[in-house]
Write an enzyme that holds these catalytic residues in place. Structure first.
Site, PDB file in Angstrom:
ATOM      1  CB  CYS A 172      -0.893   0.010   1.237  1.00  0.00           C
ATOM      2  SG  CYS A 172      -1.801   1.559   1.430  1.00  0.00           S
ATOM      3  CB  CYS A 193      -1.964   4.516   4.500  1.00  0.00           C
ATOM      4  SG  CYS A 193      -3.419   3.792   3.727  1.00  0.00           S
ATOM      5  CB  SER A 194       0.066   0.652   6.598  1.00  0.00           C
ATOM      6  OG  SER A 194      -0.916   1.209   7.449  1.00  0.00           O
ATOM      7  CB  CYS A 195      -4.437  -0.866   2.729  1.00  0.00           C
ATOM      8  SG  CYS A 195      -5.177   0.769   2.891  1.00  0.00           S
TER       9      CYS A 195
END
Lengths: 253, 205
Positions: free
Chosen positions: B109, B112-114
């Site tokens: 991602c 962000c950090s999905c």
């Protein structure tokens, strides 16, 4: 926006003066160092406060005062200096403090004092109790919606990502289109139905669902210097960011 | 602090030390009756003990043993995942992508950090790092090499950048030397990293 002003005036997203820096949009950036693998037995949370920050963020989210899109945008609105110097969970924590104030749940006076200065009777009923945690985590928040908007593309269609892929509803607003894809040509790989459109939802303008596609690009169509001619990158892209490749070509020819 | 008076960033009013910052926020919210400390403990315990890569490994091992399950998992995974109890926050819309000799899948991602929480838990630090977010889309082979994975020229890489709420899990290729193993034994071969595409299944140590 004055200190202590309530979230009622915050219709257009986090703090009217704050715009996202786009520093979060780092795909393809050059200059970052090597990765550091982690063993399987490494702790889930490296520090106690990481765990507290995550739990506090989830429990505060359960108060129902903001959407996931909105909270992402709040982190993106950190100043460039803060965004780069903060560690991962510091970004979460600072975003949480900012959104709690922006939505009127807390005041800046309370942040300064480090204690509650007024009660919040309406919201206490929404407090996430421990017995409800499992249900809250396991029910999730699906984003698929019914929509009247017609899907313009089919799997296999060639598409071009709009060159100006910024939020067209709110200047400087939230967008989930990485800048590296702007203007690139790809092919529709999957169609996912209509999903909540973050550009609208992050700013309290409604869910405004739009058709969502997985679009595949050749890695070599995005940057020079591909490691392999057949490597690809897939992005999930909402319809407003796409146009038919044939149309774009006929316009430019 | 450089922006103490910056009204758009109230967080700067909190103590600079992050541990104290969490504590201050938690105190205010608890005093207001908006946070139940037991709920925080329950959330932490869930992600430390109950929800993690062991869930994803069960799905992969099952797909390796049952062709019908595998076909349904690739075509329409949500009913199967719900049956297994692997549904919830950050896993509402799963897509399972299958590695083959010709195609290796990798998930990132960049914004962000999905990450597919119900199947893999909370992402490791490297997945959330600037370096991974910046580099995985552009130079996946160098990134993989840093994790000891080298793919032949006959294998193309497809990097999935999770920019919406669709979450991806990689179904790795079953190693030929596991032909005699059952589903339970196979789970030990499936690491978190190989379900992100940053590793290959290996014999348990």
């Amino acid at each position: 926006m004055r200190l202590g002003q309530s979230g009622l005036h915050d219709r257009h997203g986090p703090a009217a003066g704050a715009k996202m820096s786009r520093l979060h949009d780092m795909g393809g950036r050059i200059g970052d160092g090597p990765l550091h693998p982690e063993t399987a037995d490494a702790p889930v949370f490296a520090k106690d406060w990481h765990a507290r920050a995550l739990a506090l963020t989830l429990a505060s989210g359960a108060l129902g005062q903001w959407s996931l899109d909105r909270s992402r945008h709040q982190r993106e609105c950190l100043s460039p200096q803060d965004y780069m110097r903060f560690s991962y969970y510091e970004k979460w924590l600072s975003g949480l403090a900012d959104i709690l104030v922006a939505t009127g749940v807390l005041t800046t006076d309370e942040l300064k004092a480090g204690r509650s200065l007024s009660s919040a009777p309406d919201l206490t009923q929404r407090c996430l109790k421990s017995e409800r945690v499992q249900k809250a985590l396991s029910s999730g928040g699906p984003t698929l919606r019914d929509s009247q908007t017609v899907a313009q593309f089919e799997v296999g269609d060639r598409v071009i990502v709009r060159r100006f892929g910024h939020n067209s509803l709110v200047a400087g607003g939230h967008s989930r289109l990485p800048r590296y894809a702007r203007g690139a040509e790809g092919q529709v790989l999957n169609y996912h139905g209509a999903h909540i459109f973050p550009d609208s939802n992050a700013h309290g303008l409604g869910e405004a669902p739009e058709p969502l596609y997985s679009v595949v690009f050749l890695r070599s169509a995005l940057w020079s210097g591909a490691e392999h001619p057949d490597d690809e990158v897939v992005l999930d892209i909402w319809q407003p960011y796409l146009q038919p490749a044939s149309l774009a070509k006929s316009r430019t020819s | 602090m450089p922006h103490d008076s910056d009204p758009s960033h109230p967080h700067s009013l909190l103590p600079p030390d992050p541990a104290l910052r969490v504590q201050a926020l938690e105190t205010i919210l608890r005093e207001k009756g908006l946070i139940d400390p037991d709920a925080l403990a329950a959330i932490i315990s869930t992600y430390e003990n109950d929800i993690g890569p062991q869930n994803g490994a069960r799905v992969v091992a099952k797909a390796w043993c049952d062709d019908g399950f595998r076909a349904r998992l690739l075509a329409d995974p949500m009913p199967l995942l719900q049956d297994l109890g692997f549904y919830g926050r950050q896993g509402e819309h799963m897509v399972i992508v299958e590695n083959t000799a010709a195609l290796h899948n990798l998930v990132v991602c960049t914004l962000c950090s999905c990450y597919p929480w119900p199947l893999l838990g909370i992402p490791p630090a490297w997945y959330k790092s600037d370096a991974y977010r910046a580099r995985a889309v552009r130079e996946p082979r160098r990134v993989l090499a840093e994790f000891g994975v080298s793919l032949p020229d006959s294998t193309a890489i497809r990097v999935w950048d999770s920019t919406a709420e669709i979450r991806y899990l990689v179904l790795p290729m079953r190693p030929p030397e596991t032909a005699d193993l059952d589903e339970v034994a196979l789970c030990d071969w499936v690491s978190r990293d190989c379900m992100i595409g940053m590793g290959l299944p290996r014999a348990p140590k």
